[in-house]
Scaffold this motif. Structure first.
Motif, short mmCIF file in Angstrom:
data_model
loop_
_atom_site.label_atom_id
_atom_site.label_comp_id
_atom_site.label_asym_id
_atom_site.label_seq_id
_atom_site.Cartn_x
_atom_site.Cartn_y
_atom_site.Cartn_z
N LEU A 74 -10.46 0.64 -4.84
CA LEU A 74 -9.88 1.77 -3.75
C LEU A 74 -9.09 2.60 -4.48
CD1 LEU A 74 -9.04 2.13 -0.69
CD2 LEU A 74 -6.73 0.83 -1.31
N GLU B 16 -3.29 -2.26 6.41
CA GLU B 16 -4.53 -2.60 7.27
C GLU B 16 -5.25 -4.02 7.04
OE1 GLU B 16 -5.31 -0.50 9.59
OE2 GLU B 16 -3.66 0.53 9.07
N HIS B 17 -5.02 -4.55 5.76
CA HIS B 17 -5.94 -5.62 5.32
C HIS B 17 -4.90 -6.94 5.01
CE1 HIS B 17 -9.45 -3.38 5.57
NE2 HIS B 17 -8.84 -2.42 5.20
N TYR C 252 -3.41 0.61 2.09
CA TYR C 252 -4.59 -0.65 2.06
C TYR C 252 -4.16 -1.82 2.69
CZ TYR C 252 -8.80 -3.18 1.38
OH TYR C 252 -9.93 -4.13 1.62
N TRP D 57 -10.00 6.82 -4.31
CA TRP D 57 -9.22 7.77 -3.81
C TRP D 57 -8.86 8.89 -4.77
CZ3 TRP D 57 -5.79 6.71 0.84
CH2 TRP D 57 -4.62 7.83 0.89
#
Length: 131
Positions: free
Chosen positions: A40, A28-29, A25, A44
């Motif tokens: 998250l 990407e962020h 994560y 998942w």
């Protein structure tokens, strides 16, 4: 990663699924709150194969705060501000990027991991001589 110690810390951090999810994560962020990461990881776990019991978000948040985020911070992969509840990805080395890429492929596909190539990219001095 430039020595066996760094490689061991990287692989130790990647040995836990929840830590890998956090790294995926953050790649990407870049930065996230502990609450976002708890959502998250819980999602998942609920979406994939795993325990045959419900995953409690609060249990995930507590484990992130007390175990996983400090471990990632100690491995030099993230900066964890426990007072602010904020986690920021530290730029990964080429070997670190390769290791996280291999872990993501293994977690999301049926692809196998080429361990020798992975160790070589992570800079493990024992990878080239088989030791």
């Amino acid at each position: 990663m430039n020595n066996g110690g760094n490689t061991s810390r990287l692989f130790g951090a990647l040995a836990d699924r929840d830590r890998r999810i956090v790294l995926y994560y953050l790649r990407e962020h870049e930065s996230a709150s502990v609450g976002t990461l708890a959502d998250l990881v819980t999602g998942w776990a609920e979406a994939g194969p795993g325990p045959d019991r419900p995953v409690a978000r609060e249990d995930v948040r507590v484990a992130l705060h007390h175990v996983h985020l400090p471990a990632l911070d100690a491995a030099g992969l993230v900066e964890y501000d426990s007072d602010e509840g904020r986690v920021t990805l530290v730029p990964l080395s080429a070997g670190g990027e390769a290791a996280v890429d291999a872990a993501l492929a293994a977690d999301t596909t049926e692809a196998g991991v080429d361990l020798d190539a992975l160790l070589a990219s992570a800079g493990d001095p024992g990878a080239e001589d088989g030791g």
